[in-house]
Structure formats: C-alpha cells, structure tokens
Write an enzyme that holds these catalytic residues in place. Structure first.
Site, PDB file in Angstrom:
ATOM      1  N   ASP A  50       0.838  -1.206   0.000  1.00 35.15           N
ATOM      2  CA  ASP A  50       0.000   0.000   0.000  1.00 35.15           C
ATOM      3  C   ASP A  50       0.870   1.253   0.000  1.00 35.15           C
ATOM      4  O   ASP A  50       2.034   1.200  -0.433  1.00 35.15           O
ATOM      5  CB  ASP A  50      -0.946  -0.028   1.205  1.00 35.15           C
ATOM      6  CG  ASP A  50      -2.319   0.517   0.859  1.00 35.15           C
ATOM      7  OD1 ASP A  50      -2.450   1.744   0.776  1.00 35.15           O
ATOM      8  OD2 ASP A  50      -3.251  -0.282   0.665  1.00 35.15           O
TER       9      ASP A  50
ATOM     10  N   HIS B 152      -4.447   5.480   3.819  1.00 29.10           N
ATOM     11  CA  HIS B 152      -5.003   4.316   3.132  1.00 29.10           C
ATOM     12  C   HIS B 152      -4.392   3.027   3.659  1.00 29.10           C
ATOM     13  O   HIS B 152      -5.095   2.078   4.027  1.00 29.10           O
ATOM     14  CB  HIS B 152      -4.773   4.452   1.633  1.00 29.10           C
ATOM     15  CG  HIS B 152      -5.547   3.479   0.792  1.00 29.10           C
ATOM     16  ND1 HIS B 152      -5.054   2.240   0.470  1.00 29.10           N
ATOM     17  CD2 HIS B 152      -6.773   3.550   0.229  1.00 29.10           C
ATOM     18  CE1 HIS B 152      -5.939   1.602  -0.279  1.00 29.10           C
ATOM     19  NE2 HIS B 152      -6.995   2.373  -0.434  1.00 29.10           N
TER      20      HIS B 152
ATOM     21  N   SER C 166     -11.208  -1.105  -1.492  1.00 26.74           N
ATOM     22  CA  SER C 166      -9.919  -1.121  -0.789  1.00 26.74           C
ATOM     23  C   SER C 166     -10.043  -1.800   0.561  1.00 26.74           C
ATOM     24  O   SER C 166      -9.067  -2.361   1.069  1.00 26.74           O
ATOM     25  CB  SER C 166      -9.423   0.314  -0.572  1.00 26.74           C
ATOM     26  OG  SER C 166      -8.762   0.799  -1.702  1.00 26.74           O
TER      27      SER C 166
END
Length: 1117
Positions: free
Chosen positions: A242, A302, A469
């Site tokens: 990521d 994220h 995600s």
C-alpha cells in the site's frame, strides 16, 4: 516465446506512441538468457551467476544508449531532464588505457561483492547504484530491470540482444493457480461451526464485522456481535502492499508479553528506483508516496486503514495475525519489487497478500507472471475489484483491461452492503463487478485513522471510509483466520478460493440484475449462529414466559405469537402486529392503524427532513442538505432502514426508539418515506457530502479568492522547495518575479492578519457561511492544502522571504536609477495660485507622472521598491523620503496633477509641446515588412537608447496631459497624430524589445482570444466552404479586414517570422472571397465535393474566379 514478447512490445509501444505527448518514462525491460533456463530461484548458483552477469552486461549496453542519446531527454519546457544529472557525476568510461564497465548494484544478488570472472582482463568493473537503470526482480526464467527511457530510444533498447519485452510503467490508484485435492472442505466447514469462538461486542457503526459472521437467517434478531475463531489469524502473516503504514494506534497492539504476541511493522519501502529495508524508526512509520508539488510524503491513511480492517485489534478481522506492510510509491515497478520481497521473505502456505490498489491499464506480462509465480509457491493473494462501478474483467487485449482483477490470478473482492433484517445484500453503487469477482465483502467500514504522535489512547482516532480497498483486506483477514484455525492444512490460493466460496452466503447479492455473470456471494467466516428449526422449537429459546417461569423480553424487536424475537427491520414485521398475536408484554407491538397514525405524527415532526433532491442541485437542495446533516434528520431517515443509525454510537443501542414509519409504510403510501431505502439514503448522503458541499466550497473559495495571495501556491512552493537550501544566484527572472509578489503579499499586515484569524474572516462571505452549514467538514477545509502548507512551512517561508529580500537589496540601486524620473520633486502643492516658473515645473513633472512608464511603476505594488524599504531608509539618496513614504508620495502627485489649474497660455503650450514631440521624434521609424534585418537592427539600437526612453516618457506624459485641454471632435489633427505615434511606437516596441518567440506567442494569443477571423488553410474544398460561411460572411470579420493590424501591431511584426494567413481588403485573397463566397454559400457544401472533369489543382491565389456557379459546380477539387 521471444516472438510473443516482441509482438507484445510492439502492441504496447504502438498504444503509447500514438496520440500521446512525447515523454520520458520508466520501462520494465525483460531479459532472457536462454529459453531452457529454469525459474531463477530454482537454478543452480553457477547458472544464477551467469544470468546476473548477462543482465549486468545488457544494463551496460542500455546505459551506453542513454549516454549517447542524452539530448533526447528534453522536457516539455525545453530543459533537459534532471534525472540525467547522474551521468555527469559518474566515473569516466576510461581510466588510462583500461576500459571499464559498471557493476549495477542488485539488492537481491548474493554476488554484489564477489570477484567477477571476466574473459577480458582489460576491463574493470566499477560499482554503481543508478536511478536511470536498476534491477527489479527475476520472474520465472527471465529477469526484469527498470530503465528510464526517452521516447526516441525505446525501440533501440527493446531490440537489444536478449531483450524479450518492454513494458511502460504506470501508477496504480488506491481503491479508496495450483489446485490441491487433499482438502476435506466439509471437515473445515464443520470445524468452523464448532464453539471455539470469541465474541466482540461492536460499539461502532457501520458494524461491518458482524456482517461476516452472520448468515441470512440472522434476520430473526439483529446481533451486534462479531464471532471469530479464538486463534484469530495467529501465526499467519498478512502482507499489505500500500502507500505506507503508521503503527501508533491501539488497533496495532502487538500483545507484547502474552502468548499471542505478534509482529506489526513496516518491512520495506519500495519505489520506482529501489527497495530498502526499514530501520528501527521507519518500521513504525513508513511513507511511500512523495508529492513533488508539496515536497513531502503523503500521509498513509489508506495503508493504515487497510491494515486496520485486515488485522486490527479493534476494527480488524484477524486480530492476532502478523501485519507486514510494504510502502510503495504506487508505481508498477515498486509493486513488482514488493512481490519479489514477499517471495524471498514470506512463508509459503502461511502468508496472505493484500493489494488494495489497481487501475485501468495495459496488460503487463511481467505482473501476470509474477502473480503466477507467487501463487505457484504457495502464497494467497487478495485484490480489490475497484470503485468504478464497471465490469473489471476485460481480456488482456482490451483497452479496458483492469489490474489486478484482469489477470484472473488473485481472489478478487467486490463491495456489498448489508440489508439488515432481510435476506441478502446489495452491491455498493461504486463497486466493480464481473465474472472474475470471486466474492463480495463489506465496503463501508470504520477503521483506524492515520495518527502520528503520542497520547494516552489512540483508540478514538478512527475514520469511516468506503471502497473495495477495504473489502479486500476483510476477505484477507477471513482467510488468515481460517488458516490459523486449520494449521494442519497447507492452503494455497485455489484451495482458499474454494473454502471462501463454500462458506459464503450464496445468490444473495442484489443490484447485479444487469450482469448475470457476476457471482452473488457474500463472505462469511463460518462462525455464524446456526438457527435451525430445532433450536427455534426449544421453549427455552423463546420469548415470553419460559417453562422455568422466567420471562424473556425482546429488547430490540417484538415477541411474536410463536415466541420468536422479530426485528422490526425484518421482512417478518407483520408478526409485530397485535392483530397477528404479537405479545406486547414481552416486546414492541403495534397495529396497522396505530402505526399509520404514529408515522403521520413522526412525519409532521420531521417534515424538514423530507425532500427529494433535484438533478440540478439548486439552493433548495442546499437547504435540505443543511437539514439532512442535523442529528434529527440523520436519525429519522437512517433508522427507516438501519437500526444502527446513531447520533452517539456508544449510547444509541440503549436509547434506540423504533422508527414506526418502517412498519407503517407497508400499509400506506407516504411518498418519500416509502422510497427511502438504504441505497437512496446513502446516495443522498453522498450528494450532500460531495456535490452540494463541493459546490459551496468552490463558491466560498472564489469569494475569498483575494486571500489566496496570503498563502503559498503551487508555483511558489516549487521555487521555495528548490532554493530554500541553495544559493539564490541561480534564480531565473520569472522565479524572481514570482517571489517578489509572493513575499510582498506574505509579509503584508493584510495577510498576517488573515492567517491569524482565517475562519473568522472567511465566514464574512455568504457562500462560506453556507458551506459551514451544508458540510460534514469544518472551515479548515477552505484553502485546506494551502493552509496545511502554512502550518508546515509558514515560518520557513517567512525566513526564506527575508533571505530573498536581502538578496534583492543590491539591485535597489539599479531600479532607482531606472525610475528616478518617476519621482519628481514638486516645490509647491498649491494648485490654484502658482507662478509662471512653478507652472512650468508642474507641467513638466505632471507630464512625467502621467506617462505610461511611471503609471505602471506606481500601480505595480510588486516592484522592487516594496522589497527595498529597509534599504532606502539607510542609503544616501536625495529622494529617500519619497521612497519611504511611497504611497503618500504617489497620492500627492495625483492630487497635484489632477487638480492643477493652468492658464490658457500654458494649456496652449502643453498642446503645442505634444504636437512638437509627435512631429519631431527621431527615435521612431516607419516599419516596412520588406526592410532588411540590418536596417532594423540599426533603428532598434537608437530606439532602445537611454535618450529615446526618456524622450518617450516625456512625450507620452505631456500628450496625456494635453488630452485634458483639447477637443477630440474638433482637434482632429492632434488626435490623428497621437494615434499614428502610438501605432508606430507599438510596432517599434515589438520589433526592438521583444524576442521573436514572444511576438509570435502574443500574436497567436490575441488572434485566438479576440479576432477569430483568420481563415483556414485552403487544403480542400471543405476549407473554402467553411471560410466563406463562418469567417468571411461575418460582419465583425469584414470590419477586421479593413485594417487587420490596427489592433494587432504585434501580428504585423510576427508575420516577419511566420505566416498567420491574415489579409486585408487590398489583397487578392479578399477580392477572391468577396466575389465568390455568395455563390459558394448558395451552391452549398455538397456541390463543392463533386469531382471536377477539368480542374485537378486549385490555387486560391490565382486570378481564376467563378463566373457561373451553375455551369462550373466542380471548380473546388
């Protein structure tokens, strides 16, 4: 195989080169030694060494190509790419008589420091760590390297010996197969349904964890509990590829000192240039994505969120699994490096990989092969399906190919929402779909938020996000849980896919009616409470009075006639009606009539919440959104479908009141109440949050746009980042001008005040007040990026401005010398009673004051004088006082010159002086396009002289002063002379003081923006027809053709360098169009395209004309 690779290369290059601006880019270049080589890691050490030697030789060949063609690395701005600076710092290719090659550093190799055996003893190998060319990883039996190529040399490199493929790298976007027969899936399923479970009471919303441990039958009673195996992923490694990771959150507890102690760390940082291992500091905080404009790494919210839902202690599925993050810059190359890192460091059959990123791109064989290699070696991979609401399963030759789902290797996960109290789930409106999507999982989650700091408890730092995600790591967490609960099995990608499919709630996804090929499976961890008919028949499990005499009350629903606790959000709501036997002493009950009556009262009490949002998103919609965000409306509308729509998630469970309209709308049409399902509720939420909020945010920032000068914009940030630790001598002129403006504004009292109380000032604008009421967010989101820069770099930029001002001070003398005449000294400020000598001086000074040069100097608040304030206070200059009080000085000049009363004799003198200046000015010359360059150069030398500059300043000023005293209608002579003077000066200025490129650009800009009357080139009959129809036939264009250079003197000069197809009424072209356009327009478009039997060539500049359009319909061929 090699032919296939070259075909792939040609296809990729064709797609990239056609219609794309030439650019420098990274490429994956694949190198194969021999077709017969085995997978690299399976080869003997001596073969591995030979492969690495061959790869190193090809890298030297490519480096040679780059060096020989470095002039091809030119950027759009005309400058050479800074990445090539590496070539200047590397050793020379020859030392004395001994040649040498580079030995490119390979972090994967065992032989970096070994003595290489070489056939040519005259060649020395010099170690190098290059950003232009570097190793990525072996893939099957070939080796992938990363090379930075210009468009001009791509084909050369791709045809070098042993090169079997070239793939242009790209960046992924974050989304906010060996089959084994030795598995007994029924044993695994049975084991998952045994009682070795832990339970977590969920006090956050949305409760996505509960959804994966309940099946469709759980609609009998809403259950806020997440059930999961006691092992909870223990002993399993979850690798997260990521944007980075921060471990400072309670979700990432390592359980130190307990039997469940685990690893939670960032293992490596992978970029397009290299992969590096983390150290003691970066293993707890690693960043992958660098923002060039902001000169800083982006916060890895994220990666933190993905790790949180996969294996967080609070929000995660596999709460005891090890978390290994790899921070990437999201480039294709960095992800390949991450794959290889896991191949070398991960444990086969005990490792799950999550990839919550991807994009629509071209098929890349290197990625496909590396995925296959990982899977072959026992690694289990999960990927998000993507958030584009489209089919993500296109074939590899399609322009819609989607990475990573399109490779059909990893387990692909889409997003679906839970329909509480009813059977099934609904595809999230953003989720991709298609036959390659294996399973759906929750896509609306609460997760750990990015946090970097030290406080007593970080548990409260959470954020709600939506996207595949987060669906993918939920599925990865389920897989890790299953693997830890069944340690005796060696799971691989295909066997895990089958287990998840077997455990899933099948045929349960709604919203896929238009795509029959997408599997409708919702993930389940196998720990759902099994509600069987026997368990329901057990009196001890029924509500009401039990055989033991105890009472059981349904706290969250009604008690049916049969003794079942029924959720009011269940499709079995009719069992909550008294007329159907509902037991009101043991839970909620109502009647049809009562539910309707109570709902009508609720609607009246919440009428401001009931509004259909229009497609236009007008002001009424805004007012609705402002109400929609209120606690009352959020609770009322949300609870129509969702019993967990809290104002305070932790307390709402105890105080929840049933929304009676949820039942009543089944018996009466209440309009919006009946259509407000969960999908519509979230749609309105998104509209209010995104569309309405964005509208008023833009309006607010536009209204308050003057304050943006008080912040640091992108252009200034780039200059600041470039020079903050460098000498300022290399500043370019345009950079100096930008910094002057920025620093003057930034240091002003106006801007210092704004930055100290931004919210208070901004809220004085109506649209900003509206934004505050319409938004989930705070006023901090106005100018958010710029204000964040101020927070991070404000003090640094202020210090930089001080340094810049000191750097500029030596130039103060030059600017004062240039504009000294614009600071005249008046001996009096009395404008009514002045003597003859004073009148003469005032006339001269006011002529200077009114000149264009001086007016530009006064009005430009960003001139150097503003930066030289401190300097002017210390220097010995007779006009220092005028400079120090510059604004007052200019106002004083204006007051004198605008109010002075000259006598008639002086007025006549002013007009006479103006005429004399216009008639006898030796500095200007008449320009003829046929003039020779050497003649123009001679005239320009005089025009640019200091003498002429001063004469023009006075001439310009005295004539502006004269305009006050002559009549434009009667004094036609002086008006005509002034117009001619200004025209001549403008042409001279463009010839003598502007470069060829500047003149051409100015002409092109003004033609395009203001005078769209230049004709198309007459390359075809179509062009002639459209010229007549749209240009020549236009009244404004006819006026333009009378004197096209009157308002465009720069174009008269620009046509010295290139043609702009400009003509006037004196030209043959105008005569041709004037005579023929009426006939051409009358004949129409089709006749112009008929083939001519006689005329195959047409010259618009010939003397041929149309005498009879009917008899000669085919002239234009």
């Amino acid at each position: 195989m090699k032919n296939y690779y070259f075909l792939l290369t040609i296809v990729i290059l064709f797609n990239y080169f056609i219609g794309v601006y030439s650019e420098n880019a990274n490429y994956i270049v694949n190198i194969l030694r021999k077709e017969t080589d085995k997978t690299f890691d399976d080869e003997k050490p001596e073969i591995q060494l030979k492969i690495e030697e061959l790869v190193n030789d090809r890298m030297n060949d490519i480096y040679d190509v780059i060096e020989e063609n470095k002039e091809s690395y030119v950027l759009e701005n005309g400058e050479q790419d800074q990445k090539l600076e590496e070539l200047e710092t590397n050793p020379l290719r020859k030392r004395g008589d001994k040649k040498f090659k580079y030995k490119f550093f390979n972090p994967r190799s065992k032989y970096n420091h070994s003595k290489r055996s070489v056939e040519n003893e005259d060649t020395e190998y010099i170690p190098i760590k290059s950003k232009l060319i570097n190793h990525v990883c072996p893939i099957n039996n070939y080796y992938a390297i990363n090379v930075y190529l210009s468009d001009d040399i791509v084909e050369t490199v791709c045809h070098l010996p042993n090169v079997i493929g070239c793939e242009k790298s790209f960046n992924y976007e974050l989304y906010d197969n060996v089959y084994k027969e030795d598995f007994d899936y029924e044993i695994i399923k049975k084991k998952n349904n045994e009682t070795d479970v832990s339970e977590q009471y969920i006090d956050f919303r949305p409760n996505f964890l509960e959804a994966i441990s309940n099946d469709d039958l759980i609609g009998y009673e809403y259950n806020p509990t997440f059930r999961y195996p006691v092992s909870a992923g223990k002993g399993i490694d979850i690798y997260i590829i990521d944007d980075g990771f921060i471990t400072y959150h309670d979700d990432f507890d390592t359980y130190e000192g307990t039997e469940d102690e685990r690893t939670v760390a960032c293992d490596a940082i992978s970029s397009i240039d290299e992969i590096i291992l983390t150290d003691e500091e970066t293993k707890n905080s690693c960043f992958g994505v660098f923002d060039e404009d902001d000169n800083a790494y982006l916060e890895p919210y994220h990666g933190v969120g993905v790790s949180s839902v996969a294996a967080g202690k609070i929000h995660g599925v596999a709460k005891k699994a090890n978390i290994h993050d790899i921070a990437t810059d999201l480039s294709h190359v960095s992800v390949l490096r991450a794959f290889d890192f896991i191949m070398l460091n991960g444990k086969p059959h005990k490792t799950v990989i999550n990839i919550s990123l991807g994009s629509t791109t071209f098929y890349h064989k290197s990625v496909d092969d590396k995925l296959a290699e990982l899977i072959k070696n026992g690694f289990i991979i999960f990927v998000g399906a993507g958030n584009d609401n489209k089919n993500c399963c296109a074939s590899k030759d399609s322009e819609e190919f989607f990475a990573f789902t399109g490779y059909r290797k990893a387990i692909a996960v889409g997003s679906a929402s839970t329909n509480y109290g009813s059977v099934g789930y609904t595809k999230e409106e953003f989720s991709n779909y298609g036959d390659c999507v294996d399973i759906f999982a929750p896509g609306d989650v609460v997760m750990a938020a990015f946090y970097y700091g030290t406080i007593d408890s970080k548990e409260e730092y959470t954020i709600r996000e939506r996207g595949t995600s987060f669906s993918s790591p939920i599925a990865a967490g389920v897989a890790a849980s299953i693997m830890s609960e069944n340690p005796e099995y060696e799971f691989d990608n295909e066997s895990m896919r089958k287990v998840l499919i077997d455990l899933a709630n099948k045929d349960s996804i709604k919203g896929l009616e238009n795509d029959s090929n997408t599997p409708r499976r919702f993930i389940n961890n196998g720990k759902n409470k099994i509600i069987t008919s026997s368990s329901l028949d057990n009196d001890e499990n029924k509500c009401g009075i039990k055989p033991s005499g105890k009472k059981m009350i349904c706290e969250e629903g009604c008690c049916s006639k049969e003794g079942e606790c029924i959720s009011t959000y269940s499709d079995q709501f009719e069992k909550c009606l008294i007329e159907n036997g509902c037991q009101s002493d043991y839970g909620f009950c109502t009647t049809k009539e009562d539910s309707i009556a109570e709902c009508e009262i609720e609607i009246e009490n919440n009428k401001e919440c009931l509004f259909e949002i229009s497609t236009e998103l007008n002001d009424e919609d805004f007012l609705y959104c402002a109400n929609y965000h209120s606690n009352r409306c959020t609770r009322f509308l949300g609870s129509l479908n969702d019993p967990w729509q809290p104002n305070n998630p932790k307390d709402f469970w105890k105080t929840n009141r049933i929304n009676i309209c949820r039942i009543a709308r089944n018996f009466k049409d209440f309009g919006l109440i009946n259509t407000m399902d969960i999908a519509k509720y979230y749609k309105y939420e998104d509209i209010c949050r995104e569309d309405i909020q964005t509208k008023y945010k833009k309006l607010c920032e536009n209204e308050a746009s003057d304050y943006k000068k008080c912040l640091i914009d992108d252009e200034v940030l780039k200059i600041y980042s470039k020079y903050r630790s460098r000498e300022l001598d290399s500043l370019k002129d345009n950079e100096i001008q930008s910094l002057r403006k920025a620093c003057i504004d930034f240091k002003s009292d106006y801007c210092v005040d704004f930055r100290s109380r931004k919210n208070q000032i901004v809220l004085t604008y109506p649209s900003c007040e509206l934004f505050r009421h319409s938004s989930y967010y705070t006023m901090e989101h106005i100018f958010y990026e710029e204000m964040r820069r101020i927070k991070d770099r404000g003090n640094g930029f202020m210090n930089f401005c001080e340094r810049f001002i000191e750097y500029q001070e030596p130039k103060c003398d030059n600017i004062l010398e240039e504009y000294d005449e614009c600071l005249p000294i008046f001996t009096t400020t009395n404008t009514t009673t002045i003597g003859e000598e004073e009148e003469e001086l005032i006339m001269k000074n006011c002529s200077i004051f009114k000149s264009e040069k001086c007016q530009s100097f006064y009005e430009n608040k960003y001139n150097l004088i503003s930066l030289c304030h401190n300097y002017t206070m210390t220097m010995e200059y007779e006009k220092s006082e005028l400079l120090i009080n510059f604004e007052d000085t200019v106002n004083n000049y204006r007051n004198i010159c605008d109010n002075v009363e000259f006598n008639d004799e002086m007025k006549e003198k002013i007009i006479s002086d103006c005429k004399n200046e216009l008639q006898n000015n030796e500095c200007l010359f008449d320009y003829d396009p046929k003039m020779k360059d050497e003649d123009i150069a001679s005239y320009c030398e005089l025009f640019r002289s200091e003498k002429c500059n001063k004469e023009y300043t006075f001439s310009d000023g005295v004539c502006k002063l004269a305009q006050t005293y002559y009549n434009n209608d009667t004094d036609t002579e002086i008006v005509s002379m002034l117009n001619e003077y200004e025209r001549k000066y403008s042409i001279n200025y463009h010839l003598c003081k502007m470069s060829k490129e500047e003149v051409i650009e100015k002409c092109e800009t003004n033609l395009n923006d203001n005078y769209d009357c230049t004709l198309l080139k007459e390359d075809s009959p179509d062009d002639i027809y459209y010229n007549c129809l749209y240009y020549f036939n236009d009244d404004a264009c006819q006026k333009f053709y009378e004197d096209p250079y009157k308002d465009l003197p720069e174009c008269l000069v620009a046509e010295r360098y290139q043609s702009f197809n400009i003509f006037s009424k004196n030209d043959i072209k105008w005569e041709y169009y004037n005579e023929n356009c009426p006939k051409i327009i009358e004949a129409g478009y089709n006749l112009l395209n008929e083939p001519s039997p006689t005329n195959n060539d047409f010259d618009i500049n010939s003397t041929t004309t149309i005498t009879d359009i009917d008899s000669t319909p085919t002239l234009f061929v």
